[in-house]
Design an enzyme around this catalytic site. Structure first.
Site, PDB file in Angstrom:
ATOM      1  N   THR B 514       0.856  -1.183   0.000  1.00  0.00           N
ATOM      2  CA  THR B 514       0.000   0.000   0.000  1.00  0.00           C
ATOM      3  C   THR B 514       0.897   1.239   0.000  1.00  0.00           C
ATOM      4  O   THR B 514       0.868   2.043   0.927  1.00  0.00           O
ATOM      5  CB  THR B 514      -0.962  -0.058   1.199  1.00  0.00           C
ATOM      6  OG1 THR B 514      -1.622  -1.329   1.171  1.00  0.00           O
ATOM      7  CG2 THR B 514      -2.029   1.023   1.118  1.00  0.00           C
ATOM      8  N   HIS B 515       1.734   1.323  -1.009  1.00  0.00           N
ATOM      9  CA  HIS B 515       2.606   2.481  -1.174  1.00  0.00           C
ATOM     10  C   HIS B 515       2.338   3.090  -2.551  1.00  0.00           C
ATOM     11  O   HIS B 515       3.151   2.972  -3.448  1.00  0.00           O
ATOM     12  CB  HIS B 515       4.083   2.090  -1.072  1.00  0.00           C
ATOM     13  CG  HIS B 515       4.449   1.413   0.217  1.00  0.00           C
ATOM     14  ND1 HIS B 515       5.623   0.717   0.392  1.00  0.00           N
ATOM     15  CD2 HIS B 515       3.797   1.335   1.403  1.00  0.00           C
ATOM     16  CE1 HIS B 515       5.687   0.235   1.628  1.00  0.00           C
ATOM     17  NE2 HIS B 515       4.583   0.588   2.269  1.00  0.00           N
TER      18      HIS B 515
END
Lengths: 404, 588
Positions: B514-515
């Site tokens: 989740t970057h």
């Protein structure tokens, strides 16, 4: 208006008002309200200051605190100073209506008139709030206020504060604060069947689903073993290395003691450490081999050590210690059982803003499991107190369910 | 018709890390602040209850704390030749939802970017020539590491970060990361206790001449009281960090660091389960006047404010700009427009999985950011002259969890189910570890964000469309990294080793990371960035856009530290510059 122009305006006004409110010097009248913990009852959680609405569960039924803002119709805007003094010190409001002693006028009777004048001066300045409260929600026959005349005749002996002979100025100031405006006995002193104080002052009492612990010189149940500075820290921040304020005491710390001067808190400490302890046989710890202790140890290992530690020492400002925790050592385990079932939150103060919480375990543990956990923590790491029965846990669980 | 509400000084969309930081800083400056948060209120005791938080099925598998696509979905495709389709479930990445946002369920890695990474274009051009980066759309960030250092420091001390400095005011310190930018002081807490696998890794890496160090972790190695007076508990190494809220107050999150102080303030208010629909601009389009939002009962409100802060997840910030007409949408065919430009991800996939016999790695003794790592192959630490790519990766070996459903390593060749699988998982559980590489993701012209032309949300607004594939540069980097991982893996002496690297064709189904970064990037020039160096919109001067959406590229490191630092940086600019003289802080 252009947004930036508005922004400029707001920065100056908002900046001054918000900061001023947080750091305003405390007026003498405001300080009387702090000493008397008026907001503890008259400001409902999430409500406007002094607008009333807090529900007090008494053994006789429900009493709701009235609005004491200067609103004419729903507050005390139509009162005179002498009306106010009579209400605070004698329990009678204008027109002869008698207050219930949930309003601690038997303790407030000690407050000198000059301080009542200061308090009245302050109360007149708080923001008017229109908030109609039906205070008297007691069942028959307690809802008949004239009954209070008889109660007063039996139980109410108004008197000015009498200094203790040969006691220090600190002791006397502490005694005045504890027994007078602070009305600590309202919770911590056991009551008669009629709700009047019994003789054994501050030796602990059950109310509102909590057990207000003994706060006499007793050791380890009371504060006899606490250093005076530890008592001051507790009252000021809600925390010390021995425990944390939660439940009704969290409200007392928030609205009252955290705002008292250090000198007054020290005086309270001096006095409490000199209050005679309750007469009670010393408890002996249950053997670790006791079946309740074996079951409790297992549950504790699997559910509690993450925060409170296997050694029951907890973590300062986060998780209260269980070893030596006076709340666990009271004759009644009501508070401990309640906290395991319903959870609890620490008070948030300027010095300790975190307000960590203990989660609820009611959904997870049976009555017998709660009983063995509480029995275990009451009898481990040097603690010793009577075991807890499943039946007593069941009763508390029912009360909590009905109260919610 | 939306009901018009009384004016506030500051209106914030989203109460995660950046929203909490900005609210805390601006209420301290005396402003009246309201945060409008789409998700629910979340609190440690009631929502991360120690009794049921370690419920892997509920939180890790069924993703209880995350954004659900029914609330907001996105569409995806790999390139402009494809038709994007909605992702039916979030799984490649998992946006947060509710108070605390993604700050609730992160692992706790709290990194700083390297000084050269804020000036990547200038730096790489100078070192290797413009041709080397011609296929990339790199830009400088308009800010320097030195400018940001104090803001990094503030975020680390609010979070209570465990680590070991490798560069204190220019002095290289043994045991830390020798390649990092200079720090003004040591980490607030000593490193976490390293597990066996990380210790083996560090030893092997050292013997190979590399420079391992404990990765910076906002999981508390000791009890901590942060710079706001908020206390946190010592980490118990339970391994329920990523995808979970910390039940022990041991992982930095808005709940454990800022909210206890913020929520007590009379000049702050949060409205939960209220979704911002749009930022409303004034007729000239140069300032915003309000936001429109809808509450849980479906009632619409208009909340006017002097300053509007977009503090949602980066992807949501970009969508809100596009929906509100803030800035100019990016067009990959012309390269013009800024909003949606330079969307980047993270190049995962390079890993060496190691299998042993007779070991006891005890993966259940874990913490989110509990790792040993090295930066010898990260960023521009190593010479890319003879190599066919730029960028790199942090290489690490750690124990973030040993959870019973998700953590079932098996050697290659093991059946996917049945008795043989059961036997293999039982044998392997204590005997497997991995060395992984978290790779940089550099911008190219064709990777971008815009509004989907077909699919709409429950309010009838277009969904965000992600057009992304791993650029060839990044794939070559991943391939190179896997050879380095193999070297380190071999030095750790496994019985068996499986090495992998990233491949073309971003797939939105398997979890990667989740970057998500970029889309509302910061820079010195309005033609190649959506916000200026203070994260202020070039086009609408009272709108600031916080979060990883500001990154011009993503580096081989977790983004939260830089997100937090940029939030403090922007807050300081608002307090010290904007409030004195509202308007554009940098002339366009």
């Amino acid at each position: 208006m252009r947004p930036w122009a508005l922004a400029l305006l707001l920065v100056t006004t908002a900046a001054t008002s918000a900061r001023a409110a947080d750091n305003a010097p405390v007026s003498p009248g405001r300080y009387q309200a702090v000493l008397g913990d008026c907001e503890g009852c008259h400001t409902a959680p999430g409500g406007k200051p002094f607008a009333g609405g807090t529900v007090l569960q008494t053994p006789f039924g429900k009493i709701v605190s009235p609005n004491i803002t200067p609103d004419h119709d729903t507050g005390i805007g139509g009162w005179s100073e002498s009306d106010f003094r009579r209400a605070v010190k004698e329990g009678q409001s204008p027109g002869g209506k008698r207050l219930y002693p949930a309003m601690p006028y038997p303790a407030y009777a000690m407050i000198p008139d000059a301080d009542i004048t200061a308090l009245w001066t302050y109360i007149k300045t708080v923001a008017r709030v229109r908030h109609a409260v039906e205070s008297n929600q007691l069942p028959f026959p307690f809802n008949i206020r004239t009954g209070m005349a008889v109660w007063n005749w039996l139980n109410f002996k108004p008197a000015a504060f009498a200094s203790g002979a040969g006691k220090s100025a600190d002791w006397n100031r502490g005694a005045y604060l504890v027994t007078g405006p602070g009305h600590c006995g309202a919770c911590h002193t056991p009551k008669t069947l009629l709700g009047a104080d019994r003789a054994a002052a501050l030796t602990g009492a059950s109310l509102q689903g909590w057990f207000a612990p003994e706060i006499t010189s007793a050791q380890p149940r009371g504060v006899g073993g606490w250093r005076a500075t530890e008592i001051v820290t507790y009252l000021k921040t809600g925390w010390n290395s021995r425990g944390v304020a939660t439940g009704p005491m969290a409200e007392v710390v928030e609205h009252s003691t955290s705002q008292m001067t250090d000198a007054d808190l020290s005086a309270i400490a001096v006095y409490l450490k000199d209050v005679p302890a309750a007469q009670a046989a010393p408890a002996t710890a249950l053997a670790a081999s006791d079946p309740a202790m074996v079951a409790g140890a297992k549950l504790f290992q699997n559910n509690c050590v993450g925060c409170h530690g296997a050694d029951g020492r907890g973590e300062h400002l986060m998780f209260p210690p269980l070893a030596g925790n006076a709340t666990l050592l009271q004759s009644s385990a009501e508070s401990a059982v309640r906290v395991v079932l319903a959870g609890a939150q620490a008070v948030s103060t300027k010095a300790a803003p975190t307000a960590p919480s203990m989660p609820s375990f009611a959904w997870k543990f049976s009555d017998a499991e709660v009983a063995s956990i509480v029995t275990y923590v009451r009898n481990s790491w040097g603690n010793a107190a009577a075991p807890v029965t499943s039946e007593s846990v069941g009763k508390i669980r029912t009360t909590l369910r009905e109260g919610s | 018709m939306a009901q018009l509400l009384p004016h506030k000084d500051v209106v914030i969309m989203g109460l995660g890390w950046t929203g909490a930081i900005l609210a805390q800083e601006l209420t301290d400056a005396g402003l009246n602040v309201v945060a409008i948060e789409r998700g629910p209120w979340r609190d440690t005791a009631s929502d991360f209850n120690i009794g049921y938080m370690p419920d892997e099925l509920r939180f890790a598998v069924r993703k209880d704390l995350f954004l659900q696509p029914a609330l907001e979905a996105m569409t995806m495709r790999n390139d402009v030749s494809q038709t994007a389709l909605p992702m039916r479930d979030y799984s490649s990445f998992l946006p947060g939802s509710g108070v605390g946002g993604a700050g609730v369920h992160w692992n706790g890695f709290n990194w700083r970017f390297f000084p050269n990474e804020f000036e990547t274009k200038t730096h790489l051009t100078k070192r290797y020539g413009a041709k080397k980066i011609a296929e990339l759309q790199l830009e400088d960030w308009g800010i320097t590491y030195d400018e940001l250092e104090q803001s990094y420091d503030r975020f680390e001390y609010v979070c209570g970060t465990s680590g070991k400095a490798g560069n204190l005011k220019g002095q290289i310190v043994e045991g830390g990361n020798p390649f990092e930018g200079p720090r003004s002081r040591e980490y607030p807490l000593p490193p976490l206790k390293m597990p066996y696998a990380s210790t083996m890794f560090a030893q092997a890496a050292k013997e190979l001449g590399f420079h391992p160090f404990p990765l910076p972790a906002s999981n508390m190695s000791k009890p901590y009281v942060n710079s706001l007076g908020v206390a946190m508990g010592e980490c118990t190494y339970c391994g329920y960090c990523e995808r979970f809220g910390c039940a022990n107050y041991s992982k930095a999150a808005p709940q454990t660091t800022i909210l206890p102080v913020l929520m007590k303030k009379s000049n702050f208010e949060v409205r939960t389960e209220c979704e911002v629909l749009k930022v409303n601009l004034r007729p000239d389009g140069k300032t915003a006047k309000s936001v429109t939002y809808i509450d849980a009962a479906g009632r619409e409100f208009e909340q006017p404010g002097d300053i509007i802060l977009l503090c949602g997840y980066g992807l949501m910030n970009v969508r809100m700009m596009l929906l509100s007409g803030i800035g100019h949408p990016y067009d990959p065919s012309t390269g013009k427009g800024q909003v949606g430009r330079n969307y980047c991800y993270q190049t995962q996939g390079s890993a060496a999985r190691l299998f042993y016999e007779g070991k006891h790695f005890n993966p259940f003794v874990a913490s989110g950011a509990l790792s040993s790592g090295l930066d010898d192959f990260n960023s521009d630490v190593f010479d890319h002259g003879p190599l066919d790519f730029v960028g790199g990766a942090n290489v690490s070996c750690g124990t973030s969890n040993g959870r019973p459903i998700g953590n079932r390593p098996t050697p290659p060749g093991t059946p996917r189910w049945g008795g043989a699988w059961k036997k293999a998982t039982a044998e392997t559980y204590q005997n497997a570890t991995a060395v992984g590489a978290q790779g940089s993701s550099y911008p190219v012209r064709g990777n971008y964000l815009d509004l989907d032309p077909t699919y709409k949300d429950r309010h009838g607004r277009p969904l965000l469309r992600i057009t992304f594939d791993f650029p060839d540069n990044d794939l070559r980097m991943s391939q190179y990294l896997s050879t380095q991982l193999a070297k380190i893996g071999k030095a750790m002496n496994p019985k068996q080793m499986v090495v992998s690297h990233a491949a073309k064709g971003w797939n939105s189904v398997p979890y990667q990371t989740t970057h998500n970064t970029g889309g509302a990037t910061m820079g010195a020039k309005p033609d190649t960035s959506a916000v200026n160096k203070f994260l202020q919109s070039w086009d609408v001067s009272n709108v600031f856009v916080l979060g990883a959406s500001a990154f011009q590229q993503n580096e081989g490191r977790n983004p939260t530290g830089t997100v937090g630092a940029l939030a403090y940086w922007a807050a300081q600019a608002i307090r010290e510059r904007y409030l004195k003289r509202p308007g554009a802080l940098v002339p366009a």
